[in-house]
Enzyme design. Sequence first.
Site, short mmCIF file in Angstrom:
data_model
loop_
_atom_site.label_atom_id
_atom_site.label_comp_id
_atom_site.label_asym_id
_atom_site.label_seq_id
_atom_site.Cartn_x
_atom_site.Cartn_y
_atom_site.Cartn_z
N GLU A 1 9.32 -68.41 -8.70
CA GLU A 1 8.65 -67.12 -8.51
C GLU A 1 9.29 -65.98 -9.31
OE1 GLU A 1 8.82 -66.10 -4.42
OE2 GLU A 1 7.08 -64.78 -4.53
N HIS B 1 25.98 -51.07 -4.44
CA HIS B 1 25.18 -50.09 -3.69
C HIS B 1 23.79 -50.63 -3.32
CE1 HIS B 1 23.71 -45.66 -3.31
NE2 HIS B 1 22.94 -46.48 -2.62
N HIS C 1 19.19 -51.28 0.10
CA HIS C 1 20.52 -51.89 0.01
C HIS C 1 20.44 -53.38 0.35
CE1 HIS C 1 22.15 -47.60 1.22
NE2 HIS C 1 21.62 -47.63 0.00
N GLU D 1 18.28 -38.80 -2.97
CA GLU D 1 18.03 -39.47 -4.26
C GLU D 1 16.73 -38.98 -4.91
OE1 GLU D 1 20.43 -41.01 -5.40
OE2 GLU D 1 21.48 -42.15 -3.84
O1 2HA Z 1 19.31 -42.29 1.24
O2 2HA Z 1 20.60 -44.82 0.24
O3 2HA Z 1 21.66 -43.84 -1.96
C1 2HA Z 1 20.57 -42.79 1.40
C2 2HA Z 1 20.91 -43.66 0.25
C3 2HA Z 1 21.62 -43.02 -0.86
ZN ZN Z 2 21.48 -45.99 -1.27
#
Ligand code: 2HA
Ligand code: ZN
Length: 271
Positions: free
Chosen positions: A169, A210, A141, A116
């Site tokens: 908050e 994601h 995530h 990324e």
């Molecule tokens: O680095 O989270 O979005 C692995 C990830 C890709």
């Molecule tokens: Zn990711």
Amino acid sequence: MKDFGQSKYVKKISEITNLLYRHGWDERNGGNVSLRLTSEEVNAFDNVHTVKRNIPIKFDATALADDYFLVTGTGRYFKNVINQPQLDTGLVRIALDGKSVDLLWGFEDGGQPTSEFPSHLMTHIERLKVNPNQRVVMHCHPTNVIGLSFTQELSEKNISRLLWKMQAESLVVFPEGLGIIPYMTPGTNEIGRATADKMKQFRAVMWPHHGIFAVGDDLDETFGLIETIEKAALIFTTIKAQGGDIKQSITDQDLKDLASDFGVTPNPDFL
Ligand code: 2HA
Ligand code: ZN
């Protein structure tokens, strides 16, 4: 000898990646972090003055030429970084032509910056225009934030207001609300451009189904922003688990009072 591996930067990125793992927000090789450093900060160390390798990158980062980033590696597991930061993180300098990076420290077993990295660098470029103190980009995530992206209407206004009303908050920590992009393929320049575009206005952007992308002045502040957003989403999950029947809540007037007491300006499109 002043060893960059012993620096507070490496220590802190190791601690933060460990925390992200322990929170359950970065399973397997999920997540990535980058920290922009100044040449003064980097040049204070003895073992960062020779280029170990030149690594191509897949977009033009000329706007960041000669800038330094400590960044986590592609495919690396956050659970391991704390024990082997010299393998799982690297200090890179963006080359003058913007198309590659010079590795100055780390990635000792052949690693490369996160998949990324385009999204990180495009975000750094945008945030430098808004606030040059912001040095950190963090992606992870967080479970309850991801959950919201399946069950709630995906509008920035709807999700931001929902999160603001889960705890006092929230509004204080992210008065501009949460940006949202459409679902897109991870690791692409396209998701990077869409994220960076949102970063003109927001410090945190949801990647539906994601995770989240967030920025801040330092690693603690950026982690704290994600922590606050995820806590609000967890409260929402808990409400649903308790039957979902809300008897009382934070009102719009409560949010306005909070904003004036704490001296923050809520996003006028949302409140
Ligand atoms: O680095 O989270 O979005 C692995 C990830 C890709
Ligand atoms: Zn990711």
